[in-house]
Scaffold this motif. Structure first.
Motif, mmCIF file in Angstrom:
data_model
loop_
_atom_site.group_PDB
_atom_site.id
_atom_site.type_symbol
_atom_site.label_atom_id
_atom_site.label_comp_id
_atom_site.label_asym_id
_atom_site.label_seq_id
_atom_site.Cartn_x
_atom_site.Cartn_y
_atom_site.Cartn_z
ATOM 1 N N GLY A 143 0.751 -1.157 -0.029
ATOM 2 C CA GLY A 143 0.156 -0.021 -0.058
ATOM 3 C C GLY A 143 0.894 1.388 -0.041
ATOM 4 N N SER A 144 2.206 1.194 -0.247
ATOM 5 C CA SER A 144 3.104 2.363 -0.339
ATOM 6 C C SER A 144 3.139 2.664 -2.019
ATOM 7 N N ASP A 145 3.685 3.933 -2.048
ATOM 8 C CA ASP A 145 3.776 4.454 -3.540
ATOM 9 C C ASP A 145 5.404 4.210 -4.033
ATOM 10 N N GLY A 146 5.571 2.981 -4.591
ATOM 11 C CA GLY A 146 6.806 2.578 -5.116
ATOM 12 C C GLY A 146 7.321 3.428 -6.169
ATOM 13 N N ILE A 147 6.642 3.993 -7.013
ATOM 14 C CA ILE A 147 7.109 5.049 -8.068
ATOM 15 C C ILE A 147 7.443 6.343 -7.236
ATOM 16 N N ALA A 148 6.745 6.630 -6.373
ATOM 17 C CA ALA A 148 7.344 7.935 -5.747
ATOM 18 C C ALA A 148 8.495 7.943 -5.144
ATOM 19 N N VAL A 149 8.928 6.541 -4.654
ATOM 20 C CA VAL A 149 10.398 6.348 -4.031
ATOM 21 C C VAL A 149 11.523 6.394 -5.157
ATOM 22 N N VAL A 150 11.087 5.909 -6.094
ATOM 23 C CA VAL A 150 11.867 5.918 -7.399
ATOM 24 C C VAL A 150 12.106 7.534 -7.756
ATOM 25 N N ARG A 151 11.148 8.135 -7.910
ATOM 26 C CA ARG A 151 10.933 9.356 -8.357
ATOM 27 C C ARG A 151 11.973 10.326 -7.528
ATOM 28 N N GLU A 152 11.642 10.317 -6.215
ATOM 29 C CA GLU A 152 12.499 10.962 -5.277
ATOM 30 C C GLU A 152 13.951 10.665 -5.190
ATOM 31 N N THR A 153 14.254 9.474 -5.322
ATOM 32 C CA THR A 153 15.874 9.022 -5.466
ATOM 33 C C THR A 153 16.338 9.686 -6.522
ATOM 34 N N CYS A 154 15.581 9.576 -7.863
ATOM 35 C CA CYS A 154 16.199 10.132 -8.922
ATOM 36 C C CYS A 154 16.405 11.582 -8.789
ATOM 37 N N GLU A 155 15.509 12.291 -8.164
ATOM 38 C CA GLU A 155 15.653 13.835 -7.833
ATOM 39 C C GLU A 155 16.814 14.006 -6.903
ATOM 40 N N ILE A 156 17.027 13.322 -6.153
ATOM 41 C CA ILE A 156 18.375 13.450 -5.049
ATOM 42 C C ILE A 156 19.673 13.018 -5.985
ATOM 43 N N TRP A 157 19.573 12.235 -6.897
ATOM 44 C CA TRP A 157 20.673 12.007 -7.786
ATOM 45 C C TRP A 157 21.022 13.126 -8.502
ATOM 46 N N ASP A 158 19.881 13.706 -9.081
ATOM 47 C CA ASP A 158 20.229 14.909 -9.940
ATOM 48 C C ASP A 158 20.719 15.862 -9.493
ATOM 49 N N THR A 159 19.886 16.263 -8.220
ATOM 50 C CA THR A 159 20.585 17.450 -7.391
ATOM 51 C C THR A 159 21.849 17.219 -6.905
ATOM 52 N N GLN A 160 22.130 16.081 -6.302
ATOM 53 C CA GLN A 160 23.589 15.782 -5.994
ATOM 54 C C GLN A 160 24.780 15.496 -6.643
ATOM 55 N N GLY A 161 24.081 14.906 -7.779
ATOM 56 C CA GLY A 161 25.119 14.351 -9.013
ATOM 57 C C GLY A 161 25.865 13.097 -8.440
ATOM 58 N N LEU A 162 25.017 12.210 -7.888
ATOM 59 C CA LEU A 162 25.381 10.997 -7.288
ATOM 60 C C LEU A 162 25.958 10.002 -8.397
ATOM 61 N N GLU A 163 26.768 9.114 -7.965
ATOM 62 C CA GLU A 163 27.259 7.989 -8.756
ATOM 63 C C GLU A 163 26.657 6.784 -9.325
ATOM 64 N N SER A 164 26.212 6.194 -8.079
ATOM 65 C CA SER A 164 25.726 4.871 -8.322
ATOM 66 C C SER A 164 24.411 4.743 -9.436
ATOM 67 N N MET A 165 24.735 3.671 -10.234
ATOM 68 C CA MET A 165 23.396 3.641 -11.055
ATOM 69 C C MET A 165 22.375 3.034 -10.337
#
Ligand code: E4P
Length: 221
Positions: free
Chosen positions: A139-161
């Motif tokens: 009952g959680s929102d899986g895609i929201a977690v992917v979106r938020e993770t990708c947003e953090i990666w973009d903001t921070q320029g993180l390296e893990s794929m």
């Protein structure tokens, strides 16, 4: 976005490899346990790699750092190209840190939050696998977690794929692509669903029928 197949079934992997849409395979102990018990797991994994030639993740079972590092060493002896899949637990991150120091590719699995993904990145993970479907299942929102993770990666320029994992249907794949995941690892059934459209099938049938009718009208076969 790259596509991997989430499977340990050689026939599924071969069929998908033939059409050229995948560049890697993720396995896990549950997927391997579904296969014929008479198969030698090491031979199966090597066969999978020979079929795809790209990324193949092989998961450790230990939950202590020393055990994980020992398993990784053993796996790399018989399969040097392996990406070592390690669960998102503190002992796992310690193993990732050591493997990263040795330049060994790692995939941190069972990630269910952006905070876990960030921790895995900081430990030196090559890949972080964010599980959507299992979040949706509770009952959680899986895609929201992917979106938020990708947003953090973009903001921070993180390296893990970022690997979007635990995919249940084609819309998951598209939403992960829109969010900016690097890879989605997708079950065979969902890859089939993604490629299919009733209008494509009807169109192919109509073209064949029209061609045959034209040939008949010209006196051909
Ligand atoms: C990822 O690497 C896992 O093997 C996989 O996506 C797990 O998904 P599940 O929730 O369908 O078991």
């Amino acid at each position: 976005m790259e596509l991997y197949i989430d499977s340990a079934n050689l026939s599924e992997i071969q069929k998908t490899a033939e059409i050229g849409i995948i560049s890697g395979v993720t396995t896990n102990p549950t997927l391997l346990a579904k296969e014929d018990p008479s198969l030698d797991v090491k031979e199966l994994i090597k066969h999978i790699h020979a079929t795809i030639g790209g990324h193949v993740s092989v998961e450790v079972i230990s939950t202590d750092t020393k055990g994980m590092l020992q398993e990784a060493e053993d796996i790399l002896k018989w399969f040097p190209e392996a990406t070592i899949k390690i669960p998102m637990i503190p002992n796992g991150l310690a193993a990732v840190k050591e493997l990263s120091r040795q330049d060994i590719s790692t995939n941190v699995t069972l990630i269910f939050s952006p905070g876990q993904a960030l921790a895995a990145n900081n430990a030196g993970a090559t890949y972080v696998s964010v599980f959507l479907g299992r979040l949706d299942d509770i009952g959680s929102d899986g895609i929201a977690v992917v979106r938020e993770t990708c947003e953090i990666w973009d903001t921070q320029g993180l390296e893990s794929m970022i690997i979007a994992a635990s995919i249940r249907h084609p819309i998951h794949v598209l939403e992960c692509a829109k969010a900016g995941a690097d890879i989605a690892t997708v079950p065979y059934k969902v890859l089939q669903q993604m490629m299919k459209h009733p209008l494509t099938d009807a169109g192919v049938r109509a073209f064949i029928t029209d061609h045959e009718n034209m040939m008949k009208s010209k006196g051909g076969v």
